[in-house]
Scaffold this motif. Structure first.
Motif, PDB file in Angstrom:
ATOM      1  N   MET A  70      30.762 115.363  94.761  1.00 37.91           N
ATOM      2  CA  MET A  70      29.633 114.966  93.881  1.00 37.91           C
ATOM      3  C   MET A  70      29.193 113.546  94.175  1.00 37.91           C
ATOM      4  SD  MET A  70      30.039 116.839  90.365  1.00 37.91           S
ATOM      5  CE  MET A  70      30.470 118.575  90.340  1.00 37.91           C
ATOM      6  N   ASN A  71      27.936 113.367  94.418  1.00 36.39           N
ATOM      7  CA  ASN A  71      27.409 112.101  94.894  1.00 36.39           C
ATOM      8  C   ASN A  71      27.298 111.068  93.765  1.00 36.39           C
ATOM      9  OD1 ASN A  71      26.178 110.143  96.361  1.00 36.39           O
ATOM     10  ND2 ASN A  71      24.190 111.158  96.444  1.00 36.39           N
ATOM     11  N   PHE A  72      28.366 110.297  93.564  1.00 34.75           N
ATOM     12  CA  PHE A  72      28.361 109.295  92.496  1.00 34.75           C
ATOM     13  C   PHE A  72      28.090 107.905  93.061  1.00 34.75           C
ATOM     14  CE2 PHE A  72      30.828 112.019  89.467  1.00 34.75           C
ATOM     15  CZ  PHE A  72      29.910 111.921  88.461  1.00 34.75           C
ATOM     16  N   GLU A  73      26.847 107.541  93.198  1.00 35.96           N
ATOM     17  CA  GLU A  73      26.527 106.135  93.515  1.00 35.96           C
ATOM     18  C   GLU A  73      26.061 105.492  92.220  1.00 35.96           C
ATOM     19  OE1 GLU A  73      22.962 105.506  95.689  1.00 35.96           O
ATOM     20  OE2 GLU A  73      22.472 107.615  95.759  1.00 35.96           O
ATOM     21  N   SER A  74      26.928 105.606  91.240  1.00 40.51           N
ATOM     22  CA  SER A  74      26.536 105.375  89.861  1.00 40.51           C
ATOM     23  C   SER A  74      26.022 103.979  89.590  1.00 40.51           C
ATOM     24  CB  SER A  74      27.730 105.655  88.958  1.00 40.51           C
ATOM     25  OG  SER A  74      28.149 106.979  89.138  1.00 40.51           O
ATOM     26  N   THR A  75      26.809 102.977  89.865  1.00 41.60           N
ATOM     27  CA  THR A  75      26.603 101.690  89.232  1.00 41.60           C
ATOM     28  C   THR A  75      25.213 101.099  89.444  1.00 41.60           C
ATOM     29  OG1 THR A  75      27.695 100.743  91.120  1.00 41.60           O
ATOM     30  CG2 THR A  75      29.047 101.127  89.186  1.00 41.60           C
ATOM     31  N   ALA A  76      24.608 101.343  90.587  1.00 39.83           N
ATOM     32  CA  ALA A  76      23.275 100.786  90.807  1.00 39.83           C
ATOM     33  C   ALA A  76      22.277 101.380  89.823  1.00 39.83           C
ATOM     34  CB  ALA A  76      22.832 101.046  92.240  1.00 39.83           C
ATOM     35  N   LEU A  77      22.296 102.692  89.677  1.00 39.85           N
ATOM     36  CA  LEU A  77      21.386 103.327  88.729  1.00 39.85           C
ATOM     37  C   LEU A  77      21.764 102.977  87.294  1.00 39.85           C
ATOM     38  CD1 LEU A  77      20.989 106.842  90.358  1.00 39.85           C
ATOM     39  CD2 LEU A  77      19.222 105.115  90.114  1.00 39.85           C
ATOM     40  N   ASP A  78      23.062 102.912  87.028  1.00 36.23           N
ATOM     41  CA  ASP A  78      23.511 102.507  85.699  1.00 36.23           C
ATOM     42  C   ASP A  78      22.813 101.242  85.248  1.00 36.23           C
ATOM     43  OD1 ASP A  78      25.255 104.576  85.717  1.00 36.23           O
ATOM     44  OD2 ASP A  78      27.064 103.372  85.470  1.00 36.23           O
ATOM     45  N   SER A  79      22.967 100.202  86.051  1.00 40.91           N
ATOM     46  CA  SER A  79      22.459  98.903  85.614  1.00 40.91           C
ATOM     47  C   SER A  79      20.938  98.905  85.552  1.00 40.91           C
ATOM     48  CB  SER A  79      22.954  97.809  86.547  1.00 40.91           C
ATOM     49  OG  SER A  79      22.637  98.111  87.892  1.00 40.91           O
ATOM     50  N   ALA A  80      20.291  99.646  86.444  1.00 47.11           N
ATOM     51  CA  ALA A  80      18.827  99.646  86.431  1.00 47.11           C
ATOM     52  C   ALA A  80      18.282 100.351  85.186  1.00 47.11           C
ATOM     53  CB  ALA A  80      18.294 100.314  87.694  1.00 47.11           C
ATOM     54  N   PHE A  81      18.800 101.544  84.901  1.00 46.17           N
ATOM     55  CA  PHE A  81      18.325 102.254  83.704  1.00 46.17           C
ATOM     56  C   PHE A  81      18.693 101.472  82.452  1.00 46.17           C
ATOM     57  CE2 PHE A  81      18.151 106.289  86.273  1.00 46.17           C
ATOM     58  CZ  PHE A  81      16.810 106.531  86.055  1.00 46.17           C
ATOM     59  N   MET A  82      19.904 100.947  82.421  1.00 47.05           N
ATOM     60  CA  MET A  82      20.331 100.155  81.279  1.00 47.05           C
ATOM     61  C   MET A  82      19.390  98.974  81.059  1.00 47.05           C
ATOM     62  SD  MET A  82      22.556  99.852  78.890  1.00 47.05           S
ATOM     63  CE  MET A  82      23.807  98.891  78.040  1.00 47.05           C
ATOM     64  N   ALA A  83      19.001  98.339  82.158  1.00 46.15           N
ATOM     65  CA  ALA A  83      18.130  97.172  82.028  1.00 46.15           C
ATOM     66  C   ALA A  83      16.795  97.546  81.401  1.00 46.15           C
ATOM     67  CB  ALA A  83      17.920  96.530  83.398  1.00 46.15           C
ATOM     68  N   LEU A  84      16.305  98.724  81.722  1.00 40.04           N
ATOM     69  CA  LEU A  84      14.997  99.128  81.196  1.00 40.04           C
ATOM     70  C   LEU A  84      15.087  99.713  79.793  1.00 40.04           C
ATOM     71  CD1 LEU A  84      13.288 100.687  84.327  1.00 40.04           C
ATOM     72  CD2 LEU A  84      13.081  98.394  83.394  1.00 40.04           C
ATOM     73  N   ALA A  85      16.286  99.862  79.271  1.00 38.84           N
ATOM     74  CA  ALA A  85      16.456 100.461  77.946  1.00 38.84           C
ATOM     75  C   ALA A  85      16.276  99.447  76.829  1.00 38.84           C
ATOM     76  CB  ALA A  85      17.833 101.114  77.846  1.00 38.84           C
ATOM     77  N   ASP A  86      15.592  98.362  77.100  1.00 39.79           N
ATOM     78  CA  ASP A  86      15.386  97.320  76.092  1.00 39.79           C
ATOM     79  C   ASP A  86      13.923  96.904  76.119  1.00 39.79           C
ATOM     80  OD1 ASP A  86      17.155  94.821  74.632  1.00 39.79           O
ATOM     81  OD2 ASP A  86      15.110  94.409  75.264  1.00 39.79           O
ATOM     82  N   PRO A  87      13.264  96.902  74.959  1.00 38.54           N
ATOM     83  CA  PRO A  87      11.824  96.607  74.937  1.00 38.54           C
ATOM     84  C   PRO A  87      11.497  95.205  75.432  1.00 38.54           C
ATOM     85  CG  PRO A  87      12.712  96.742  72.718  1.00 38.54           C
ATOM     86  CD  PRO A  87      13.789  97.220  73.627  1.00 38.54           C
ATOM     87  N   VAL A  88      12.372  94.245  75.177  1.00 36.68           N
ATOM     88  CA  VAL A  88      12.111  92.895  75.673  1.00 36.68           C
ATOM     89  C   VAL A  88      12.101  92.892  77.196  1.00 36.68           C
ATOM     90  CG1 VAL A  88      13.044  90.564  75.820  1.00 36.68           C
ATOM     91  CG2 VAL A  88      13.034  91.754  73.628  1.00 36.68           C
ATOM     92  N   ARG A  89      13.093  93.536  77.777  1.00 39.59           N
ATOM     93  CA  ARG A  89      13.166  93.549  79.240  1.00 39.59           C
ATOM     94  C   ARG A  89      12.025  94.347  79.850  1.00 39.59           C
ATOM     95  NH1 ARG A  89      19.142  93.615  78.345  1.00 39.59           N
ATOM     96  NH2 ARG A  89      19.092  95.887  78.349  1.00 39.59           N
ATOM     97  N   ARG A  90      11.625  95.436  79.212  1.00 39.73           N
ATOM     98  CA  ARG A  90      10.478  96.172  79.746  1.00 39.73           C
ATOM     99  C   ARG A  90       9.219  95.328  79.653  1.00 39.73           C
ATOM    100  NH1 ARG A  90      12.512 100.439  76.991  1.00 39.73           N
ATOM    101  NH2 ARG A  90      10.827 100.370  75.477  1.00 39.73           N
ATOM    102  N   SER A  91       9.117  94.575  78.576  1.00 37.07           N
ATOM    103  CA  SER A  91       7.951  93.703  78.427  1.00 37.07           C
ATOM    104  C   SER A  91       7.940  92.624  79.514  1.00 37.07           C
ATOM    105  CB  SER A  91       7.961  93.085  77.036  1.00 37.07           C
ATOM    106  OG  SER A  91       6.790  92.361  76.799  1.00 37.07           O
ATOM    107  N   ILE A  92       9.109  92.137  79.858  1.00 36.35           N
ATOM    108  CA  ILE A  92       9.213  91.156  80.943  1.00 36.35           C
ATOM    109  C   ILE A  92       8.758  91.781  82.257  1.00 36.35           C
ATOM    110  CG2 ILE A  92      10.883  89.883  82.345  1.00 36.35           C
ATOM    111  CD1 ILE A  92      12.413  89.264  79.768  1.00 36.35           C
TER     112      ILE A  92
END
Lengths: 119, 119
Positions: A1-23
């Motif tokens: 199973m192709n787990f290249e998790s951490t890069a996507l983890d941090s990217a999706f996590m970063a966008l899960a906040d309205p302040v950061r999306r606004s930035i």
DNA sequence: AGGTTGATAAACAAGTTAGTTGATTAGCAA
DNA sequence: TTGCTAATCAACTAACTTGTTTATCAACCT
């Protein structure tokens, strides 16, 4: 199973906040300093600085140097990596619909939905 | 400022976890029950059930009823909403590159990069 | 050198999340 | 009824996130 998790983890996590999306939205109109980015928000500059660190760690933004200023730039490549991940499954799903359609036409009336196939 | 935050919040947050992304990947091949979804993971079924609740609250998946089973289905429309948000800024950035190109051609050699314009 | 500005670091409080175990509901089968 | 299976609820812990305040660092300007 192709787990290249951490890069996507941090990217999706970063966008899960309205302040950061606004930035991100603001940076799409061009680079900006932390002070400029902090201005529209009620929170402190330090808090915005942390948000930018989160975005930087997710490689959604980069920083350059201009005297004491540290302008923040958008990194569109990382955004495209996210759409690539999503589209992967959106497209698979469309194929799925076609196969489902075929199955329904060939054996219409089959009621037991006991899907138990293992990959 | 167009803040329809909470829907995007929960969707991005839901995808910021490798277990939940793996569940999405599995569901792209067709609906599955909680037990089937829990099988590949080391964590307990209850934990997977909670992950599915998170995905459901983000409207990335839906559930139907089949006797005591509660099959989970992917909701591709929500995935498209995310790509729509991302593409919004990816496309803007491409325009930005064109304008930047124009600026650099007209005033090549301008050194003081004190960007202080306010929208 | 001294002062100001832009940005970060460190330590902390408050809230949230991800996981656990144990008990419980709901439907099916004898 | 009794038992079995699928799934959830409840309570709890451990770890993380977000924001604050205070202090520090680095670069510029007289």
């Amino acid at each position: 199973m192709n787990f290249e998790s951490t890069a996507l983890d941090s990217a999706f996590m970063a966008l899960a906040d309205p302040v950061r999306r606004s930035i991100i939205a603001r940076l799409s109109r061009g680079p900006a300093t932390v002070n400029e980015l902090a201005e529209p928000f009620e929170i402190s500059k330090q808090a915005v600085s942390k948000h930018i660190q989160v975005l930087e760690q997710a490689q959604l933004v980069t920083r350059t140097r201009d005297a004491q200023r540290r302008p923040v730039h958008l990194n569109p490549a990382r955004l495209e990596a996210l759409t690539a991940w999503i589209n992967q499954y959106r497209l698979v799903r469309e194929e799925q619909f076609r196969s489902l359609d075929a199955v329904l036409q060939s054996s219409a009336g089959h009621h037991g939905a006991k899907a138990k196939e293992k990959p």
